[in-house]
Design an enzyme around this catalytic site. Structure first.
Site, PDB file in Angstrom:
ATOM      1  N   LYS A  98      27.998 -14.873 -35.056  1.00 21.43           N
ATOM      2  CA  LYS A  98      29.009 -15.412 -35.963  1.00 21.43           C
ATOM      3  C   LYS A  98      28.314 -15.669 -37.291  1.00 21.43           C
ATOM      4  O   LYS A  98      27.404 -16.501 -37.386  1.00 21.43           O
ATOM      5  CB  LYS A  98      29.607 -16.710 -35.416  1.00 21.43           C
ATOM      6  N   ALA A 185      38.253 -22.588 -37.314  1.00 19.30           N
ATOM      7  CA  ALA A 185      38.234 -23.790 -38.150  1.00 19.30           C
ATOM      8  C   ALA A 185      39.627 -24.322 -38.441  1.00 19.30           C
ATOM      9  O   ALA A 185      40.534 -23.577 -38.804  1.00 19.30           O
ATOM     10  CB  ALA A 185      37.496 -23.562 -39.460  1.00 19.30           C
ATOM     11  N   GLY A 186      39.789 -25.638 -38.260  1.00 14.05           N
ATOM     12  CA  GLY A 186      41.012 -26.324 -38.636  1.00 14.05           C
ATOM     13  C   GLY A 186      41.977 -26.632 -37.511  1.00 14.05           C
ATOM     14  O   GLY A 186      42.926 -27.393 -37.696  1.00 14.05           O
ATOM     15  N   THR A 208      35.385 -28.978 -33.228  1.00 11.69           N
ATOM     16  CA  THR A 208      35.737 -30.371 -33.485  1.00 11.69           C
ATOM     17  C   THR A 208      37.028 -30.785 -32.790  1.00 11.69           C
ATOM     18  O   THR A 208      37.140 -31.915 -32.301  1.00 11.69           O
ATOM     19  CB  THR A 208      35.870 -30.618 -34.998  1.00 11.69           C
TER      20      THR A 208
END
Length: 256
Positions: A98, A185-186, A208
């Site tokens: 990545k 992401a997000g 996350t």
């Protein structure tokens, strides 16, 4: 027909990839990985002790069960990302990568110019590149054109949990390129994951949203189920949206 995710010469049944940072403990991380059903696990090369003679995060990841996806998180120049990628391949014996090249510390948005520069070099060196980029259809096409095995557009800033901010750009990317589109992401909760998959995205990578939850293990399971449900809904073909009602019961042929 079996529905699998193909990236380069690799094939996966799970479309959910997960990270290894920010967990309260290695034990919780290990349990969350199991609950997620993921087959691909990403680790930041900069924060992993690559000396296998010393204790490392890698000691808590079953490398016979999971495919390791090293990432170049924390790199702010093409040169730094290329150097980190080479180190990962040498230490971890993998060309799977990545690729991240960040633009600034506050937003953590990608520096797409530097990303493209690094990707060109690493593709030529035989890496299977999954580049973290913004949701720009033009950049996605350029990354595909130079030989990247997938593109990984952000849904929202890293760690923000804002969900899918621009589904229209994602749809354009999906219609523009042929390599897998992995939203990265997000994603903050299960509904975000389902929305991304219902759009037709081929997979998700998150950290996350799982690790930062009050119960990471339960959230990992929720994300797995949402990913599977969103994919199944996409393949099933949703009904068209209409302004007015349509009766669900027949209005003709009724017995009088």
């Amino acid at each position: 027909m079996e529905d699998v995710l193909r990236i380069g010469n690799r094939t996966f049944c799970s479309r959910l990839m997960v990270g290894t940072g920010k967990y309260p403990s290695n034990g919780i991380m290990k349990a969350a990985l199991e609950a997620s059903g993921a087959e691909v696990v990403t680790v930041a090369v900069r924060r992993v002790n690559l000396d296998r003679n010393k204790e490392s995060l890698l000691d808590h990841i079953d490398l016979k069960k999971y495919t390791l996806l090293p990432n170049t998180a924390g790199c702010y120049t093409a040169e730094d990302a290329i150097r980190t990628a080479r180190l990962a391949r040498e230490a971890l014996d993998t060309d799977f990568l990545k690729l991240e090249v960040l633009g600034d510390e506050k937003t953590l948005f990608p520096d797409n110019e530097a990303l493209l520069e690094a990707a060109k070099v690493l593709v030529k060196e035989g890496f299977t590149i999954l580049p973290y980029t913004n949701d720009d259809p033009i950049m996605a096409r350029k990354l595909e054109d130079i030989g990247c095995a997938a593109v990984m557009p952000l849904a929202a800033p890293i760690g923000s949990g804002l969900g899918i901010r621009n589904p229209y750009n994602l749809r354009i990317i999906l219609e523009t390129i042929k390599v897998p589109v992995i939203v990265d992401a997000g994603v903050g909760t299960a509904s975000d994951a389902a929305i991304a998959m219902e759009l037709g995205c081929h997979g998700l990578l998150m950290n996350t949203g799982i690790a930062g939850a009050k119960d990471p293990v339960s959230m990992a399971k929720a994300m797995r189920l949402a990913t599977e449900a969103g994919r199944l809904a996409y393949l099933s073909g949703r009904i068209p949206k209409k302004l007015f009602a349509t009766a669900s019961s027949p209005t003709t042929g009724l017995i009088e």
